[in-house]
Design an enzyme around this catalytic site. Sequence first.
Site, PDB file in Angstrom:
ATOM      1  N   LEU A 287       0.838  -1.196   0.000  1.00  0.00           N
ATOM      2  CA  LEU A 287       0.000   0.000   0.000  1.00  0.00           C
ATOM      3  C   LEU A 287       0.882   1.259   0.000  1.00  0.00           C
ATOM      4  O   LEU A 287       0.631   2.216  -0.736  1.00  0.00           O
ATOM      5  CB  LEU A 287      -0.883  -0.022   1.265  1.00  0.00           C
ATOM      6  CG  LEU A 287      -1.784   1.180   1.529  1.00  0.00           C
ATOM      7  CD1 LEU A 287      -2.857   1.305   0.452  1.00  0.00           C
ATOM      8  CD2 LEU A 287      -2.458   1.051   2.904  1.00  0.00           C
TER       9      LEU A 287
ATOM     10  N   GLU B  12       3.638   4.221  -0.308  1.00  0.00           N
ATOM     11  CA  GLU B  12       4.522   4.835  -1.320  1.00  0.00           C
ATOM     12  C   GLU B  12       5.371   5.897  -0.625  1.00  0.00           C
ATOM     13  O   GLU B  12       5.066   6.296   0.511  1.00  0.00           O
ATOM     14  CB  GLU B  12       3.684   5.486  -2.431  1.00  0.00           C
ATOM     15  CG  GLU B  12       2.828   4.474  -3.160  1.00  0.00           C
ATOM     16  CD  GLU B  12       1.997   5.087  -4.277  1.00  0.00           C
ATOM     17  OE1 GLU B  12       2.164   6.291  -4.585  1.00  0.00           O
ATOM     18  OE2 GLU B  12       1.169   4.354  -4.834  1.00  0.00           O
TER      19      GLU B  12
ATOM     20  N   ASP C 189      -7.063  -4.008   9.741  1.00  0.00           N
ATOM     21  CA  ASP C 189      -7.756  -4.318  11.009  1.00  0.00           C
ATOM     22  C   ASP C 189      -7.332  -5.687  11.517  1.00  0.00           C
ATOM     23  O   ASP C 189      -6.981  -5.865  12.688  1.00  0.00           O
ATOM     24  CB  ASP C 189      -9.287  -4.390  10.796  1.00  0.00           C
ATOM     25  CG  ASP C 189      -9.948  -3.034  10.932  1.00  0.00           C
ATOM     26  OD1 ASP C 189      -9.240  -2.045  11.189  1.00  0.00           O
ATOM     27  OD2 ASP C 189     -11.185  -2.974  10.762  1.00  0.00           O
TER      28      ASP C 189
ATOM     29  N   ARG D  23      -3.589  -6.059  12.463  1.00  0.00           N
ATOM     30  CA  ARG D  23      -3.207  -5.495  13.770  1.00  0.00           C
ATOM     31  C   ARG D  23      -3.347  -6.527  14.891  1.00  0.00           C
ATOM     32  O   ARG D  23      -2.676  -6.437  15.920  1.00  0.00           O
ATOM     33  CB  ARG D  23      -4.047  -4.248  14.054  1.00  0.00           C
ATOM     34  CG  ARG D  23      -3.573  -3.083  13.210  1.00  0.00           C
ATOM     35  CD  ARG D  23      -4.522  -1.926  13.098  1.00  0.00           C
ATOM     36  NE  ARG D  23      -4.019  -1.016  12.069  1.00  0.00           N
ATOM     37  CZ  ARG D  23      -4.736  -0.135  11.419  1.00  0.00           C
ATOM     38  NH1 ARG D  23      -6.023   0.008  11.679  1.00  0.00           N
ATOM     39  NH2 ARG D  23      -4.192   0.629  10.503  1.00  0.00           N
TER      40      ARG D  23
ATOM     41  N   HIS E 289      19.336  -6.784  32.479  1.00  0.00           N
ATOM     42  CA  HIS E 289      20.558  -7.441  32.023  1.00  0.00           C
ATOM     43  C   HIS E 289      21.799  -6.545  32.169  1.00  0.00           C
ATOM     44  O   HIS E 289      22.910  -6.979  31.856  1.00  0.00           O
ATOM     45  CB  HIS E 289      20.410  -7.882  30.565  1.00  0.00           C
ATOM     46  CG  HIS E 289      19.591  -9.130  30.405  1.00  0.00           C
ATOM     47  ND1 HIS E 289      18.220  -9.152  30.496  1.00  0.00           N
ATOM     48  CD2 HIS E 289      19.954 -10.414  30.167  1.00  0.00           C
ATOM     49  CE1 HIS E 289      17.779 -10.377  30.311  1.00  0.00           C
ATOM     50  NE2 HIS E 289      18.796 -11.166  30.110  1.00  0.00           N
TER      51      HIS E 289
ATOM     52  N   GLU F  97       1.911  -1.096   9.974  1.00  0.00           N
ATOM     53  CA  GLU F  97       0.470  -1.400  10.036  1.00  0.00           C
ATOM     54  C   GLU F  97      -0.316  -0.215  10.620  1.00  0.00           C
ATOM     55  O   GLU F  97      -1.284  -0.389  11.353  1.00  0.00           O
ATOM     56  CB  GLU F  97       0.216  -2.690  10.822  1.00  0.00           C
ATOM     57  CG  GLU F  97       0.996  -3.849  10.215  1.00  0.00           C
ATOM     58  CD  GLU F  97       0.279  -5.170  10.170  1.00  0.00           C
ATOM     59  OE1 GLU F  97      -0.940  -5.188  10.358  1.00  0.00           O
ATOM     60  OE2 GLU F  97       0.954  -6.167   9.914  1.00  0.00           O
TER      61      GLU F  97
HETATM   62  C1  LIG Z   1      10.047  -2.435   8.259  1.00  0.00           C
HETATM   63  C2  LIG Z   1       8.796  -1.918   7.614  1.00  0.00           C
HETATM   64  C3  LIG Z   1       7.942  -2.803   6.978  1.00  0.00           C
HETATM   65  C4  LIG Z   1       6.797  -2.320   6.337  1.00  0.00           C
HETATM   66  N1  LIG Z   1       5.987  -3.200   5.646  1.00  0.00           N
HETATM   67  C5  LIG Z   1       4.986  -2.715   4.888  1.00  0.00           C
HETATM   68  C6  LIG Z   1       4.238  -3.568   4.015  1.00  0.00           C
HETATM   69  O1  LIG Z   1       4.459  -4.799   3.964  1.00  0.00           O
HETATM   70  N2  LIG Z   1       3.290  -3.011   3.200  1.00  0.00           N
HETATM   71  C7  LIG Z   1       3.021  -1.682   3.231  1.00  0.00           C
HETATM   72  O2  LIG Z   1       2.152  -1.244   2.474  1.00  0.00           O
HETATM   73  N3  LIG Z   1       3.682  -0.839   4.073  1.00  0.00           N
HETATM   74  C8  LIG Z   1       4.654  -1.322   4.886  1.00  0.00           C
HETATM   75  N4  LIG Z   1       5.371  -0.476   5.708  1.00  0.00           N
HETATM   76  C9  LIG Z   1       5.048   0.944   5.722  1.00  0.00           C
HETATM   77  C10 LIG Z   1       4.431   1.419   7.031  1.00  0.00           C
HETATM   78  O3  LIG Z   1       3.127   0.938   7.150  1.00  0.00           O
HETATM   79  C11 LIG Z   1       4.550   2.942   7.055  1.00  0.00           C
HETATM   80  O4  LIG Z   1       5.920   3.245   7.276  1.00  0.00           O
HETATM   81  C12 LIG Z   1       3.668   3.592   8.101  1.00  0.00           C
HETATM   82  O5  LIG Z   1       2.314   3.448   7.769  1.00  0.00           O
HETATM   83  C13 LIG Z   1       3.981   5.081   8.295  1.00  0.00           C
HETATM   84  O6  LIG Z   1       4.070   5.752   7.086  1.00  0.00           O
HETATM   85  P1  LIG Z   1       5.340   6.700   6.817  1.00  0.00           P
HETATM   86  O7  LIG Z   1       6.557   5.887   7.079  1.00  0.00           O
HETATM   87  O8  LIG Z   1       5.187   7.298   5.477  1.00  0.00           O
HETATM   88  O9  LIG Z   1       5.276   7.803   7.932  1.00  0.00           O
HETATM   89  P2  LIG Z   1       4.433   9.173   7.852  1.00  0.00           P
HETATM   90  O10 LIG Z   1       3.031   8.907   7.453  1.00  0.00           O
HETATM   91  O11 LIG Z   1       5.202  10.166   7.070  1.00  0.00           O
HETATM   92  O12 LIG Z   1       4.423   9.597   9.371  1.00  0.00           O
HETATM   93  C14 LIG Z   1       5.517  10.304  10.005  1.00  0.00           C
HETATM   94  C15 LIG Z   1       5.058  10.714  11.387  1.00  0.00           C
HETATM   95  O13 LIG Z   1       3.925  11.626  11.289  1.00  0.00           O
HETATM   96  C16 LIG Z   1       2.844  11.101  12.038  1.00  0.00           C
HETATM   97  N5  LIG Z   1       1.564  11.424  11.415  1.00  0.00           N
HETATM   98  C17 LIG Z   1       1.213  11.301  10.112  1.00  0.00           C
HETATM   99  N6  LIG Z   1      -0.063  11.683   9.927  1.00  0.00           N
HETATM  100  C18 LIG Z   1      -0.520  12.055  11.142  1.00  0.00           C
HETATM  101  C19 LIG Z   1      -1.787  12.554  11.613  1.00  0.00           C
HETATM  102  N7  LIG Z   1      -2.830  12.708  10.811  1.00  0.00           N
HETATM  103  N8  LIG Z   1      -1.902  12.838  12.937  1.00  0.00           N
HETATM  104  C20 LIG Z   1      -0.846  12.663  13.768  1.00  0.00           C
HETATM  105  N9  LIG Z   1       0.357  12.203  13.388  1.00  0.00           N
HETATM  106  C21 LIG Z   1       0.508  11.898  12.088  1.00  0.00           C
HETATM  107  C22 LIG Z   1       3.087   9.588  12.064  1.00  0.00           C
HETATM  108  O14 LIG Z   1       2.363   8.948  13.096  1.00  0.00           O
HETATM  109  C23 LIG Z   1       4.596   9.527  12.225  1.00  0.00           C
HETATM  110  O15 LIG Z   1       4.912   9.715  13.569  1.00  0.00           O
HETATM  111  C24 LIG Z   1       6.494  -0.948   6.384  1.00  0.00           C
HETATM  112  C25 LIG Z   1       7.354  -0.056   7.050  1.00  0.00           C
HETATM  113  C26 LIG Z   1       8.503  -0.519   7.653  1.00  0.00           C
HETATM  114  C27 LIG Z   1       9.424   0.459   8.322  1.00  0.00           C
END
Ligand SMILES: Cc1cc2nc3c(=O)[nH]c(=O)nc-3n(C[C@H](O)[C@H](O)[C@H](O)COP(=O)(O)OP(=O)(O)OC[C@H]3O[C@@H](n4cnc5c(N)ncnc54)[C@H](O)[C@@H]3O)c2cc1C
Length: 383
Positions: A125, A127, A240, A243, A338, A363
């Site tokens: 999902l 990008e 959902d 999680r 530890h 997630e």
């Molecule tokens: C190791 C790893 C594995 C992953 N695996 C998958 C996968 O298999 N498939 C997939 O699709 N994705 C995957 N992800 C992506 C992951 O779900 C996203 O990184 C996550 O949803 C956060 O998006 P972002 O990194 O763009 O952070 P951002 O959305 O840029 O957020 C940055 C900060 O701003 C905060 N923030 C953003 N919007 C708001 C708001 N409205 N109110 C308050 N705070 C806000 C966030 O909580 C965070 O603290 C993975 C990520 C990692 C690191």
Amino acid sequence: MDFSLPEEIVMLRDMAKKFTDKEIRPLADKIDKEEKIPKELIKKLADTGLMSVIIPPEYGGGGFGELGYCAMQEEISQGCASTSTFLGAHLSLGSQSIVLFGSGETKKKYLPRLSTGELIAAYSLTEAGSGSDASAMKTKAIFDGEDWILNGTKIWVTNGSLADVIVVYALMEKDGEDLGSGAFVIETAGKGFNVDKIEGKMGIKGSETAAISFADFHIPKENILGEPGQGFKIALTILDVGRLGLGASTLGQAKEALRLSTKYSQQREQFGQPIAEFQAIQWMLADMTNDIYAMESILYRTAAAYDEGKHVTRDASCVKLFCSEALDRVVDRAVQIHGGMGYSSELKIERMYRDARINRIFEGTNEIQRLVIARETLRQGGF
Ligand SMILES: Cc1cc2nc3c(=O)[nH]c(=O)nc-3n(C[C@H](O)[C@H](O)[C@H](O)COP(=O)(O)OP(=O)(O)OC[C@H]3O[C@@H](n4cnc5c(N)ncnc54)[C@H](O)[C@@H]3O)c2cc1C
């Protein structure tokens, strides 16, 4: 009120525990250092049926439902968080999307081979410019009269470099008309698919993560999940359930951290006595136990409600939020108990501390979980 797990789930959990002790635990350090799960281990997971527990029996799966899946993940994650993340992406995110939203044909085409592990699944999902805000996605599928033609780039795809099939989300356009978002099952062997493994993660290093891109990639029209325009609805429904699996994985990791901390505190002596005899250490053990008790309660209560067909959006967010934060508290105390050794990669606790942190991010970040919970609480006027 009966809080015990059904007998078949207890048997599945015991089997997962034996498998973890024999096959996963001894490899966990190597998995972390080499940043990959050995192919032979994936084959063994498949041969024991652990890659199919939530797939319905008519497609060769175990049909254990969410309770069974959580019980399995609780055991696997005690041995290795990377392996439980691999299983989560394959089963709870990738395969589950097809179970819940695939047509009869799509299910027949993919689920039997996902059950045997012949195929590995992933879910994509996110990008670069669209993380928490999924609606900002740019990846687009345009109908050419026969196929959907996909262009765009996705990041952070767990299992992205291993997967044979990926559930991909994109905006849809047909005859110049914007149809909203859609979910598709794509086969990574197709022309126009590219993958780049992401290296250098803080934790769950053995769980392979990748950026993937599509250049005029053809998707057969029958590979759509649900209907055009339902993409975001499908994505959120799958998250959902995901999680809950995340909650189970954090619970297993917390139990392992407590077990190791208890043992260490009884063996390590300072001032002529085991450190377990100091009240400061006992209080940490008590707080860790209390967190685990609450994690277990919120998780299995919600998983059982999900299997009964109840709407669990707020509950699943509560599970994700509480369990991921509780795990951080537990592993932090485990490092403290530890002492210096908790900070050394010689002991498993150091890896567990790194592995735990991702659970507050993926997630849906915990800030987003708080938004979901508050929105529903305001709608319901309370609990
Ligand atoms: C190791 C790893 C594995 C992953 N695996 C998958 C996968 O298999 N498939 C997939 O699709 N994705 C995957 N992800 C992506 C992951 O779900 C996203 O990184 C996550 O949803 C956060 O998006 P972002 O990194 O763009 O952070 P951002 O959305 O840029 O957020 C940055 C900060 O701003 C905060 N923030 C953003 N919007 C708001 C708001 N409205 N109110 C308050 N705070 C806000 C966030 O909580 C965070 O603290 C993975 C990520 C990692 C690191």
